[in-house]
Each structure stands twice: as structure tokens, then as C-alpha cells.
Design a protein around this motif. Sequence first.
Motif, PDB file in Angstrom:
ATOM      1  N   LYS A 290       0.832  -1.200   0.000  1.00 56.37           N
ATOM      2  CA  LYS A 290       0.000   0.000   0.000  1.00 56.37           C
ATOM      3  C   LYS A 290       0.864   1.247   0.000  1.00 56.37           C
ATOM      4  O   LYS A 290       0.610   2.207  -0.731  1.00 56.37           O
TER       5      LYS A 290
ATOM      6  N   ARG B 231       2.458   1.663  -3.391  1.00 50.50           N
ATOM      7  CA  ARG B 231       1.453   2.093  -4.375  1.00 50.50           C
ATOM      8  C   ARG B 231       1.174   3.581  -4.226  1.00 50.50           C
ATOM      9  O   ARG B 231       1.145   4.321  -5.216  1.00 50.50           O
TER      10      ARG B 231
ATOM     11  N   TYR C 233       2.218   6.633  -6.914  1.00 50.56           N
ATOM     12  CA  TYR C 233       1.179   7.549  -7.377  1.00 50.56           C
ATOM     13  C   TYR C 233       1.624   9.000  -7.157  1.00 50.56           C
ATOM     14  O   TYR C 233       1.511   9.841  -8.049  1.00 50.56           O
TER      15      TYR C 233
ATOM     16  N   ASP D  89      -9.896   6.881  -4.297  1.00 49.49           N
ATOM     17  CA  ASP D  89     -10.303   5.957  -5.359  1.00 49.49           C
ATOM     18  C   ASP D  89      -9.160   5.677  -6.326  1.00 49.49           C
ATOM     19  O   ASP D  89      -9.007   4.558  -6.817  1.00 49.49           O
ATOM     20  N   ASP D  90      -8.341   6.673  -6.600  1.00 48.94           N
ATOM     21  CA  ASP D  90      -7.218   6.508  -7.537  1.00 48.94           C
ATOM     22  C   ASP D  90      -6.204   5.484  -7.046  1.00 48.94           C
ATOM     23  O   ASP D  90      -5.591   4.791  -7.851  1.00 48.94           O
TER      24      ASP D  90
ATOM     25  N   ASP E 127      -6.920   3.201  -4.506  1.00 54.09           N
ATOM     26  CA  ASP E 127      -7.654   2.086  -3.906  1.00 54.09           C
ATOM     27  C   ASP E 127      -7.329   1.936  -2.415  1.00 54.09           C
ATOM     28  O   ASP E 127      -7.036   0.848  -1.924  1.00 54.09           O
ATOM     29  N   LEU E 128      -7.347   3.071  -1.707  1.00 48.64           N
ATOM     30  CA  LEU E 128      -7.128   3.111  -0.260  1.00 48.64           C
ATOM     31  C   LEU E 128      -8.180   4.018   0.355  1.00 48.64           C
ATOM     32  O   LEU E 128      -8.724   4.896  -0.326  1.00 48.64           O
ATOM     33  N   SER E 129      -8.428   3.851   1.640  1.00 48.14           N
ATOM     34  CA  SER E 129      -9.355   4.750   2.325  1.00 48.14           C
ATOM     35  C   SER E 129      -8.603   6.035   2.694  1.00 48.14           C
ATOM     36  O   SER E 129      -7.371   6.034   2.814  1.00 48.14           O
TER      37      SER E 129
END
Length: 85
Positions: A18, A21, A25, A44-45, A47-49
Amino acid sequence: MSATANPSTTATTDDRSKEERLKQYLLDRAEEGEMYFKGKFIADDVDLSPKEIGALMVKLRDSATELTVEKWSYTGATTWRIEPA
């Protein structure tokens, strides 16, 4: 007897992926200079809260040598400022 994954090892590996990632980004987005963002707008980009992003940003602030990470302000949610190091 069945084999099971060690939960602490799995969690650590998942946290690292995570973090990587999110770092990738941010590196991609900050290529051309500084960037300001709130976790809730990029969740959303990557995929994490938003909560996960906030926790990972604190880690990246101390560990990411490729980025300068600064907690910029708090208005409804933390705004982060990043730029290439």
C-alpha cells in the motif's frame, strides 16, 4: 494440520505494498513540481481509504527520500503538500 499464513507477516507485506502504491502515485503526480491534495480526493485513484492514506503519509514523510512531504493544513481534512526531493 493445515498451514496458515502468519497474520503479522501478511499485514506487514500488505502495508508495504500500500505504501509503495501510494508513493508511486505521488511520484507520478509530482513529476512537474509541487502538488497539494486531500486523501479523500485521491482515495479511489490508489484504492485506499482516506484514513489509510493519512497514516501512510505520516510514514512517507519520514521514509520517502524521493519526495518532500509536508502536512499543509486542516480544513475538513488534512491537506498534504508534496514535491520531488
